[in-house]
Design a protein around this motif. Structure first.
Motif: not given
Length: 369
Positions: A251-255, A91-97, A39-40
């Motif tokens: 914010i969460i990466n959808e994939e 971009e998927g660098t982190a899964e969560l922000g 998480m960033v």
């Protein structure tokens, strides 16, 4: 024929049992699978309030999932800069922000409606709109093209009007000042003659102390005291017309989200909802004590913004918000929903919250001076 039928039935029964066994094994394997997320955030690591919320979220998710989902939290600049959180998750660098949506106005201008609207809804009203008035669905619709989902992950409550290195006695005193103020409030101040500078929270103190900026707003007494802003400016103004609250976002990466089993998805959603309430609770509990410390121990000059400043800010705010609404069909759709909900809740709060405040404190806000 009977024996043949019996043999077929037994064979079919065995096949079904086999399929059920395979399915059971698959489900068990998925339930035992572990996930390690990053998480960033846009905040300094472990910063009071907004920075500690993500830490509590990570701890809660790990506890609720019995360690099946762990989240490593990075402060601003540790993995990516604070203003690059959205890109990192997309971009998927982190899964969560964890951040605030008005930082992404360059990518999605209408995102500013979900963070703070000058003279708009407060935290209680925003939470109601987002969770029960269709606001969160619109927020997710706005972010669809970026491959991220969003949940509401905290609120600041009404903020302060800002720190100034000079006394503000009229709107003329704002002319030519350099000030850090993000979002729609910054656009309003720009129209009032202020040169707006955007920077992450971690750069504010040094910029104010060095004279790179003349004024700043951050969040409120709890965070402002932690940053030591009283050591860089003498005058502390209220009310925070520009940010009647800031709603923070997860914010969460959808994939990445889709890869989680259903129970872990639910755990994540419930944990974020818990943190959403907890962050606001913490600010409500801590701000007054911090303000007393600033005024009584550090000699900060607490001042109310002049009436002409507030009047002009309100006038410009209406124009800025209307222009944003007209900038795209999606922005108009969000604004229409926001405005319709605000009109309803203001009518009700006039005879509930506001009427109660007036009855509790008949002298208005003079007791704060």
């Amino acid at each position: 024929m009977k024996l043949r039928s019996l043999a077929v039935a037994v064979a079919m029964s065995g096949a079904v049992s086999g399929l059920m066994l395979v399915s059971s094994v698959d489900n068990t394997a998925q339930a035992q699978e572990t996930f390690e997320w990053k998480m960033v955030t846009s905040w300094p690591k472990n910063f009071p309030g907004v920075g500690q919320g993500p830490e509590r979220l990570a701890n809660l998710v790990e506890e609720m999932s019995d360690g099946r989902l762990t989240i490593e939290v990075f402060g601003a600049g540790q993995l990516v800069p604070g203003f690059e959180v959205f890109d990192a998750v997309s971009e998927g660098t982190a899964e969560l922000g964890h951040s605030a949506s008005y930082y992404w106005k360059g990518k999605a201008p209408a995102a500013q409606f979900f963070a703070a609207v000058p003279f708009g809804m407060n935290a209680q009203e925003m939470n109601a709109w987002l969770h029960y008035g269709g606001g969160l669905e619109l927020w997710n619709e706005l972010y669809d093209e970026f491959g991220v989902d969003v949940l509401v992950a905290g609120a600041s409550g009404v903020q302060m009007g800002g720190w100034y290195n000079k006394e503000i006695n009229s709107v003329d005193d704002l002319d030519g000042l350099k000030m850090r103020m993000p979002g729609l409030g910054g656009e309003v101040m720009d129209r009032m003659g202020v040169a707006i500078v955007n920077m992450p929270g971690g750069e504010i103190f040094t910029s104010l102390q060095s004279g790179a900026i003349d004024a700043t707003e951050w969040i409120g007494p709890y965070n402002d005291l932690a940053f030591g802003l009283h050591q860089a400016a003498d005058y502390y103004y209220y009310p925070g017309w520009h940010e009647p609250t800031v709603m923070f976002e997860a914010i969460i990466n959808e994939e990445a989200y889709a890869s989680l089993p259903a129970d872990l998805q639910a755990i994540l959603r419930v944990a974020v909802r818990d943190i959403n309430a907890d962050v606001l609770d913490e600010y409500t509990a801590r701000n007054n004590d911090a303000l007393e410390t600033l005024v009584n121990e550090h000699g900060v000059e607490l001042r109310r913004l002049p009436d002409d400043v507030l009047a002009q800010a309100k006038e410009h705010s209406a124009d800025v918000v209307a222009e944003l609404a007209e900038s795209s069909d999606m922005a108009q759709k969000i604004y229409d929903s926001y405005q319709a909900f605000q009109e309803k809740v203001v009518d009700y709060h006039a005879i509930s919250e506001q009427a109660y405040y007036n009855a509790r404190n008949p002298e208005g806000d003079t007791s704060a001076e």
